[in-house]
Design a protein around this motif. Structure first.
Motif, PDB file in Angstrom:
ATOM      1  N   ARG A 122      33.260  10.838  33.249  1.00 10.57           N
ATOM      2  CA  ARG A 122      32.961  11.993  32.403  1.00 10.57           C
ATOM      3  C   ARG A 122      32.605  13.166  33.308  1.00 10.57           C
ATOM      4  O   ARG A 122      31.897  12.997  34.326  1.00 10.57           O
ATOM      5  N   VAL A 123      33.088  14.353  32.967  1.00 11.27           N
ATOM      6  CA  VAL A 123      32.869  15.545  33.782  1.00 11.27           C
ATOM      7  C   VAL A 123      31.959  16.505  33.024  1.00 11.27           C
ATOM      8  O   VAL A 123      32.272  16.916  31.898  1.00 11.27           O
ATOM      9  N   GLU A 124      30.827  16.851  33.644  1.00 15.97           N
ATOM     10  CA  GLU A 124      29.855  17.740  33.013  1.00 15.97           C
ATOM     11  C   GLU A 124      29.434  18.836  33.991  1.00 15.97           C
ATOM     12  O   GLU A 124      29.605  18.686  35.217  1.00 15.97           O
ATOM     13  N   PRO A 125      28.869  19.939  33.494  1.00 17.28           N
ATOM     14  CA  PRO A 125      28.419  21.031  34.372  1.00 17.28           C
ATOM     15  C   PRO A 125      27.090  20.692  35.035  1.00 17.28           C
ATOM     16  O   PRO A 125      26.041  21.225  34.683  1.00 17.28           O
ATOM     17  N   ILE A 126      27.131  19.780  35.999  1.00 22.42           N
ATOM     18  CA  ILE A 126      25.916  19.336  36.700  1.00 22.42           C
ATOM     19  C   ILE A 126      26.078  19.603  38.193  1.00 22.42           C
ATOM     20  O   ILE A 126      27.192  19.529  38.726  1.00 22.42           O
ATOM     21  N   PRO A 127      24.994  19.898  38.895  1.00 22.95           N
ATOM     22  CA  PRO A 127      25.093  20.209  40.330  1.00 22.95           C
ATOM     23  C   PRO A 127      25.391  18.979  41.187  1.00 22.95           C
ATOM     24  O   PRO A 127      26.065  19.081  42.207  1.00 22.95           O
ATOM     25  N   MET A 160      43.341   5.917  34.375  1.00 19.15           N
ATOM     26  CA  MET A 160      41.929   6.259  34.223  1.00 19.15           C
ATOM     27  C   MET A 160      41.790   7.355  33.178  1.00 19.15           C
ATOM     28  O   MET A 160      42.621   8.267  33.103  1.00 19.15           O
ATOM     29  N   ILE A 161      40.745   7.260  32.360  1.00 21.86           N
ATOM     30  CA  ILE A 161      40.463   8.283  31.352  1.00 21.86           C
ATOM     31  C   ILE A 161      39.407   9.244  31.894  1.00 21.86           C
ATOM     32  O   ILE A 161      38.330   8.822  32.316  1.00 21.86           O
ATOM     33  N   VAL A 162      39.738  10.519  31.913  1.00 27.63           N
ATOM     34  CA  VAL A 162      38.825  11.557  32.376  1.00 27.63           C
ATOM     35  C   VAL A 162      38.457  12.424  31.177  1.00 27.63           C
ATOM     36  O   VAL A 162      39.323  13.076  30.587  1.00 27.63           O
ATOM     37  N   THR A 163      37.185  12.423  30.801  1.00 21.42           N
ATOM     38  CA  THR A 163      36.719  13.213  29.663  1.00 21.42           C
ATOM     39  C   THR A 163      35.945  14.426  30.172  1.00 21.42           C
ATOM     40  O   THR A 163      34.929  14.271  30.863  1.00 21.42           O
ATOM     41  N   VAL A 164      36.431  15.592  29.833  1.00 23.40           N
ATOM     42  CA  VAL A 164      35.816  16.843  30.290  1.00 23.40           C
ATOM     43  C   VAL A 164      34.954  17.421  29.165  1.00 23.40           C
ATOM     44  O   VAL A 164      35.449  17.671  28.064  1.00 23.40           O
ATOM     45  N   ASP A 165      33.677  17.606  29.456  1.00 17.13           N
ATOM     46  CA  ASP A 165      32.764  18.229  28.495  1.00 17.13           C
ATOM     47  C   ASP A 165      33.120  19.715  28.384  1.00 17.13           C
ATOM     48  O   ASP A 165      33.154  20.439  29.389  1.00 17.13           O
ATOM     49  N   GLN A 166      33.371  20.167  27.163  1.00 19.35           N
ATOM     50  CA  GLN A 166      33.802  21.563  26.989  1.00 19.35           C
ATOM     51  C   GLN A 166      32.725  22.586  27.317  1.00 19.35           C
ATOM     52  O   GLN A 166      33.011  23.788  27.409  1.00 19.35           O
ATOM     53  N   SER A 167      31.510  22.127  27.503  1.00 23.84           N
ATOM     54  CA  SER A 167      30.476  23.081  27.926  1.00 23.84           C
ATOM     55  C   SER A 167      30.787  23.658  29.306  1.00 23.84           C
ATOM     56  O   SER A 167      30.263  24.706  29.688  1.00 23.84           O
ATOM     57  N   GLU A 181      30.103  27.633  29.727  1.00 18.03           N
ATOM     58  CA  GLU A 181      29.172  28.145  30.732  1.00 18.03           C
ATOM     59  C   GLU A 181      29.899  28.696  31.959  1.00 18.03           C
ATOM     60  O   GLU A 181      29.278  29.045  32.947  1.00 18.03           O
ATOM     61  N   LYS A 182      31.230  28.720  31.879  1.00 23.18           N
ATOM     62  CA  LYS A 182      32.058  29.210  32.987  1.00 23.18           C
ATOM     63  C   LYS A 182      31.733  28.494  34.296  1.00 23.18           C
ATOM     64  O   LYS A 182      31.696  29.099  35.370  1.00 23.18           O
ATOM     65  N   ALA A 183      31.483  27.192  34.169  1.00 20.72           N
ATOM     66  CA  ALA A 183      31.161  26.389  35.350  1.00 20.72           C
ATOM     67  C   ALA A 183      32.417  25.939  36.089  1.00 20.72           C
ATOM     68  O   ALA A 183      32.327  25.328  37.150  1.00 20.72           O
ATOM     69  N   ILE A 184      33.588  26.222  35.509  1.00 19.76           N
ATOM     70  CA  ILE A 184      34.842  25.832  36.144  1.00 19.76           C
ATOM     71  C   ILE A 184      35.809  27.004  36.062  1.00 19.76           C
ATOM     72  O   ILE A 184      35.906  27.679  35.036  1.00 19.76           O
ATOM     73  N   THR A 185      36.499  27.279  37.140  1.00 17.94           N
ATOM     74  CA  THR A 185      37.441  28.391  37.174  1.00 17.94           C
ATOM     75  C   THR A 185      38.782  27.958  36.582  1.00 17.94           C
ATOM     76  O   THR A 185      39.062  26.768  36.417  1.00 17.94           O
ATOM     77  N   LEU A 186      39.595  28.930  36.286  1.00 15.89           N
ATOM     78  CA  LEU A 186      40.937  28.651  35.770  1.00 15.89           C
ATOM     79  C   LEU A 186      41.723  27.820  36.777  1.00 15.89           C
ATOM     80  O   LEU A 186      42.424  26.851  36.412  1.00 15.89           O
ATOM     81  N   LEU A 187      41.599  28.143  38.059  1.00 17.45           N
ATOM     82  CA  LEU A 187      42.326  27.430  39.096  1.00 17.45           C
ATOM     83  C   LEU A 187      41.885  25.964  39.160  1.00 17.45           C
ATOM     84  O   LEU A 187      42.720  25.053  39.261  1.00 17.45           O
TER      85      LEU A 187
END
Length: 406
Positions: free
Chosen positions: A86-91, A1-8, A12-18
């Motif tokens: 696709r992974v985006e900073p959405i609630p 599977m291809i997982v594309t992470v939006d760099q936003s 926006e610091k919507a994802i932690t380092l962990l």
């Protein structure tokens, strides 16, 4: 599977380092391709991910770099059929569109692919047998390491309930159960028997058409078109047993005991005969024989009388599988009766075996076990597809979709 992470997500610091490290580790363990948007460029210090990378120890940063570079190379050789999210900073995730929050995306990535089969044991052995050796080894490795699971095996009823649930999910989940089911929809692959249009009280079956249940299952799969077409595959032949090669059936003959060997040999001779042919072999009921396709109202009488079904009692596709008898109706009955009496005396050297008599009961319920018989050679099963272009095309599509959704 291809997982594309939006760099936003990083900007926006919507994802932690962990959490991001969980993405990378899961992509490594589950063999997912991990891409970034904008596309990863190690020389571009302005990319949002760079700030996150700089906070990592050097060894971990190097491992992340390697995974992102490998993913770029891998994606370049992948077609459009490969499963993607696709992974985006959405609630809240947009499941129908395949755009997910990072928490839901991580769950999808961690979830093993389910092989949804009517019979988990026999269907899996069939799948293993028809795969070329490299694909089989790949499948076995994924099963052993937990990336693929075979959870079902309760028959058509359970499979139907499972697919109906997935096909009727709300576009926007209302609770945790809906989310779980959406994840399962994205992480499932199904294979369905074709079967045949069933006999009624007065009419024989129609082996040239799939059963109504099989068509319902196929349509349920076809109806799940978003975020990508659901990988549901209906067999091109009646059941998995109809793909058994003659060599495997010859081994089945040899495994008989005493007089059983002679009966099995005659049964196989009739099945292999040119009069029966490839078209009939593809839709023959391997377990229960011709009697299974006779009208319900006649089946019991034919079975109790121990006679073979007449031409008129069989589906059209099975008619004409024996030499025609000359003469009128009365003469036909007399000749048929004589042939029936001779059937028990027929030997394997005859050019015209009494097909309707020998094939009326089929090969028995255990014939599917030949897929798991270690005495059967792999190339026997592969040759079935080499000799049948339609079956070859079906198998190629089946294999391609399996690796595409994984």
């Amino acid at each position: 599977m291809i997982v594309t992470v939006d760099q936003s997500l990083f900007h926006e610091k919507a994802i932690t380092l962990l959490d991001f490290m969980r993405f990378v580790l899961t992509a490594m363990e589950r063999h997912h391709v991990l891409l970034l948007d904008p596309e990863w460029n190690s020389d571009d210090d302005a990319q949002s991910i760079q700030r996150l990378l700089q906070s990592m120890p050097a060894a971990i940063r190097a491992a992340v770099h390697e995974k992102l570079e490998e993913s770029l190379d891998a994606s370049a050789n992948m077609g459009m059929s490969v499963a993607r999210i696709r992974v985006e900073p959405i609630p809240e995730s947009q499941w129908v569109g395949g755009v997910l929050s990072h928490k839901d995306a991580l769950q999808v990535m961690q979830t093993p692919l389910w092989l949804v089969l009517e019979n988990g044991r026999n269907d899996l052995e069939f799948l293993r047998r028809i795969l070329v050796r490299s694909d089989r080894e790949k499948l076995n490795a994924h099963l052993a390491e937990g990336r693929i699971e075979v959870p079902l095996g309760g028959g058509t009823g359970e499979l139907k309930a499972f697919l109906e649930n997935l096909a009727t999910l709300p576009d926007q989940p209302s609770d945790a159960r809906d989310i779980t089911d959406w994840i399962r929809r994205l992480r499932s692959w199904a294979m369905l028997d074709r079967d045949v249009r069933a006999a009624t009280k007065d009419q024989p079956s129609d082996p040239t058409k799939p059963s109504k249940t099989s068509e319902t299952l196929r349509q349920l799969c076809a109806g799940m078109a978003r975020p990508r077409p659901f990988p549901g595959h209906q067999l091109s032949r009646r059941t998995i047993e109809n793909y058994l090669p003659f060599e495997a059936l010859e081994r089945w003959v040899s495994k008989g005991k005493g007089p059983e060997i002679d009966h099995r040999s005659k049964l196989l001779k009739a099945f292999r005969s040119s009069m029966f042919g490839d078209v009939r072999r593809a839709c023959f009921n391997m377990k229960e024989g011709l009697l299974k396709d006779v009208a319900h109202g006649l089946r019991k009488e034919v079975k109790q009388s121990k006679r073979r079904p007449t031409e008129a009692e069989l589906p059209l596709v099975f008619q004409g599988c024996e030499p025609k008898v000359e003469g009128g109706a009365e003469g036909h009955l007399v000749r048929r009766s004589k042939r029936h009496r001779r059937a028990r005396r027929w030997n394997s050297h005859s050019d015209h075996p009494p097909i309707r008599h020998l094939l009326k009961n089929g090969f028995g319920d255990d014939i599917c076990k030949m897929y798991g018989d270690k005495g059967c050679e792999d190339h026997w099963f592969w040759e079935v597809f080499v000799q049948d272009r339609a079956a070859q095309a079906w198998r190629d599509q089946l294999v391609e979709s399996l690796w595409a959704v994984l």
